[in-house]
Design a protein around this motif. Structure first.
Motif, short mmCIF file in Angstrom:
data_model
loop_
_atom_site.label_atom_id
_atom_site.label_comp_id
_atom_site.label_asym_id
_atom_site.label_seq_id
_atom_site.Cartn_x
_atom_site.Cartn_y
_atom_site.Cartn_z
N LEU A 49 0.82 -1.21 0.00
CA LEU A 49 0.00 0.00 0.00
C LEU A 49 0.85 1.26 0.00
O LEU A 49 0.37 2.34 -0.35
CB LEU A 49 -0.91 -0.02 1.23
CG LEU A 49 -2.15 0.88 1.22
CD1 LEU A 49 -3.09 0.47 0.10
CD2 LEU A 49 -2.85 0.84 2.56
N ARG A 50 2.12 1.14 0.38
CA ARG A 50 2.97 2.32 0.52
C ARG A 50 3.99 2.47 -0.61
O ARG A 50 4.79 3.39 -0.58
CB ARG A 50 3.73 2.24 1.86
CG ARG A 50 2.82 2.23 3.06
CD ARG A 50 3.59 2.09 4.35
NE ARG A 50 2.71 2.06 5.51
CZ ARG A 50 2.22 3.13 6.11
NH1 ARG A 50 2.56 4.32 5.66
NH2 ARG A 50 1.41 3.03 7.14
N VAL A 51 3.98 1.56 -1.58
CA VAL A 51 5.00 1.65 -2.62
C VAL A 51 4.57 2.48 -3.81
O VAL A 51 5.35 2.66 -4.75
CB VAL A 51 5.40 0.24 -3.11
CG1 VAL A 51 6.05 -0.55 -1.99
CG2 VAL A 51 4.20 -0.50 -3.67
N GLY A 52 3.35 3.02 -3.79
CA GLY A 52 2.90 3.95 -4.82
C GLY A 52 2.71 3.30 -6.18
O GLY A 52 2.04 2.29 -6.30
N ARG A 53 3.36 3.86 -7.20
CA ARG A 53 3.13 3.41 -8.57
C ARG A 53 3.62 1.99 -8.81
O ARG A 53 3.22 1.36 -9.77
CB ARG A 53 3.83 4.36 -9.54
CG ARG A 53 3.25 5.78 -9.54
CD ARG A 53 3.98 6.63 -10.55
NE ARG A 53 3.41 7.99 -10.59
CZ ARG A 53 3.87 8.95 -11.38
NH1 ARG A 53 4.92 8.72 -12.18
NH2 ARG A 53 3.31 10.13 -11.37
N ALA A 54 4.54 1.53 -8.00
CA ALA A 54 5.08 0.18 -8.20
C ALA A 54 4.19 -0.90 -7.61
O ALA A 54 4.57 -2.09 -7.61
CB ALA A 54 6.47 0.09 -7.59
N THR A 55 3.00 -0.52 -7.12
CA THR A 55 2.12 -1.52 -6.49
C THR A 55 1.77 -2.63 -7.46
O THR A 55 1.77 -3.82 -7.10
CB THR A 55 0.85 -0.82 -5.99
OG1 THR A 55 1.20 0.17 -5.02
CG2 THR A 55 -0.10 -1.83 -5.35
N GLY A 56 1.46 -2.29 -8.71
CA GLY A 56 1.08 -3.30 -9.69
C GLY A 56 2.18 -4.32 -9.93
O GLY A 56 1.92 -5.53 -10.01
N PHE A 57 3.42 -3.84 -10.03
CA PHE A 57 4.55 -4.75 -10.25
C PHE A 57 4.72 -5.72 -9.08
O PHE A 57 4.83 -6.94 -9.26
CB PHE A 57 5.82 -3.95 -10.47
CG PHE A 57 7.07 -4.78 -10.48
CD1 PHE A 57 7.39 -5.56 -11.58
CD2 PHE A 57 7.92 -4.79 -9.38
CE1 PHE A 57 8.53 -6.35 -11.59
CE2 PHE A 57 9.06 -5.57 -9.37
CZ PHE A 57 9.37 -6.35 -10.49
N PHE A 58 4.75 -5.17 -7.85
CA PHE A 58 4.96 -6.03 -6.69
C PHE A 58 3.75 -6.94 -6.44
O PHE A 58 3.90 -8.05 -5.94
CB PHE A 58 5.25 -5.19 -5.45
CG PHE A 58 6.63 -4.61 -5.44
CD1 PHE A 58 7.73 -5.41 -5.17
CD2 PHE A 58 6.85 -3.28 -5.74
CE1 PHE A 58 9.02 -4.88 -5.17
CE2 PHE A 58 8.13 -2.74 -5.75
CZ PHE A 58 9.22 -3.54 -5.47
N ARG A 59 2.55 -6.45 -6.78
CA ARG A 59 1.36 -7.30 -6.62
C ARG A 59 1.47 -8.53 -7.52
O ARG A 59 1.16 -9.65 -7.11
CB ARG A 59 0.12 -6.49 -6.98
CG ARG A 59 -1.19 -7.23 -6.77
CD ARG A 59 -2.34 -6.27 -7.00
NE ARG A 59 -2.26 -5.62 -8.31
CZ ARG A 59 -2.90 -4.52 -8.64
NH1 ARG A 59 -3.69 -3.94 -7.76
NH2 ARG A 59 -2.78 -3.99 -9.84
N THR A 60 1.92 -8.33 -8.75
CA THR A 60 2.13 -9.47 -9.66
C THR A 60 3.26 -10.36 -9.15
O THR A 60 3.17 -11.59 -9.21
CB THR A 60 2.47 -8.95 -11.06
OG1 THR A 60 1.44 -8.06 -11.50
CG2 THR A 60 2.59 -10.10 -12.04
N LEU A 61 4.31 -9.73 -8.65
CA LEU A 61 5.46 -10.50 -8.16
C LEU A 61 5.07 -11.40 -6.98
O LEU A 61 5.49 -12.55 -6.90
CB LEU A 61 6.57 -9.53 -7.75
CG LEU A 61 7.91 -10.16 -7.37
CD1 LEU A 61 8.54 -10.83 -8.59
CD2 LEU A 61 8.86 -9.10 -6.82
#
Length: 343
Positions: free
Chosen positions: A137-149
């Motif tokens: 929730l705190r990584v901002g724009r990179a949420t989508g990448f880490f969510r997939t990871l």
């Protein structure tokens, strides 16, 4: 001269001059439809194209449920009262299979192993998933990448996870003990020490918490930010805001994952069977501590061909899961907050 009769009814009041009570009194009372009327409505609904279309879309699920779920369940219920080896005709034995359950020491052992594994895995996996979701929730724009990871490990076959357990937790050359050795900790024998087999399997199961992370992340994004602003104005700490704002707002998601993870843990099979009951490893590793209930059920059904006895085991597991789920639902009501709830 005509004298008006005292029984003459008063003239109706002009429109717009009556009270609401008068209007309610004049309105016809609506009664609940009786059984015949409900049946007529149900029959009439079949003439609507929307109803036919809805059942058309539902038909694949209905077919799959009847053929693949309800049908086999009814068949196993009947087989649980028989002696059946898959070849000869089933012989009715009454409650003999259920009586043998109490005399089979492997049943108590496997059931206890399963309950201990569930008690360790469910809270640990929920806590780990919630921590990762709050980080996402705190990584901002990179949420989508880490969510997939984070979700990718969920796609890993369970057999591969079982092999991964043997590689990572090998007492001599495993990665876990190697890392622990760097900080001066002598790691345990994860795969041969009965006291450490279940904790090792629990840690390995954290590999696949990605789906729970996604659910928690969606719930956290729906928490109203004005609640945090109000809490900040009141001077509460972050921990207090987490306990009194975040947890109640996502309690529905927590309850859902509690039920799902509990049922999944009680049915654990593939990882433990691959790691400890495969033909290559059965003589190498200690497997009593990894004898889970479904593993014992599988052995009775497809190794010893005791299909009637295995069916009785399956129905006992179904009742155990049903009772635990009902208990969780009963005691979770006071802790679950739904939108619009006055609590």
């Amino acid at each position: 001269m005509t004298v008006p009769s005292p029984t003459t009814e008063p003239a109706p009041a002009p429109a717009g001059t009556g009270t609401d009570a008068d209007a309610n009194a004049a309105a016809p009372l609506r009664t609940a439809p009786d059984r015949r009327e409900r049946a007529l409505r149900w029959r009439a609904s079949w003439r609507r194209r929307e109803t036919l279309a809805a059942y058309g879309f539902l038909s694949p699920w209905i077919f799959g449920f009847v053929v693949l779920t309800a049908g086999p369940m009814i068949a196993t219920l009947w087989l649980s009262f028989t002696s059946y080896d898959g070849i000869s005709e089933p012989q009715n034995v009454g409650f003999e299979n259920y009586r043998q359950l109490f005399e089979d020491p492997s049943v108590a052992k496997s059931l206890m192993n399963t309950l201990v594994f569930t008690a360790l895995r469910v809270p640990l996996s929920m806590a780990a998933a919630l921590a990762m979701a709050m980080l996402l929730l705190r990584v901002g724009r990179a949420t989508g990448f880490f969510r997939t990871l984070f979700y990718l490990p969920v796609m890993t076959p369970s057999v591969a996870v079982g092999i991964l357990f043997l590689l990572l937790f090998n007492g001599n050359v495993g990665l876990i003990n190697t890392v622990l050795g760097f900080v001066g900790i002598d790691g345990p024998s994860w795969t041969t020490d009965g006291d450490w087999i279940k904790p090792g399997l629990v840690l390995t199961s954290l590999w696949s918490v990605g789906s729970t992370v996604i659910i928690y992340l969606a719930a956290l994004k729906n928490v109203p930010q004005d609640l945090y602003e109000a809490a900040e104005i009141d001077g509460v700490s972050r921990w207090q805001a987490f306990v009194h704002v975040t947890l109640p707002q996502i309690s529905g998601a927590l309850f859902f994952t509690l039920i799902v993870n509990t049922i999944a843990s009680l049915q654990t099979f593939t990882e433990a069977y691959t790691a400890f009951f495969g033909s290559a490893n059965a003589q190498t590793y200690s497997n009593d501590a990894a004898l889970f209930y479904v593993v014992h059920l599988f052995q009775q059904a497809f190794q010893y061909m005791h299909l009637g006895y295995a069916s009785a085991l399956a129905w006992v597991l179904f009742l155990v899961i049903l009772v635990i789920t009902l208990i969780q639902a009963r005691f979770s009501k006071r802790f679950i907050y739904y939108e619009g709830d006055e609590r």
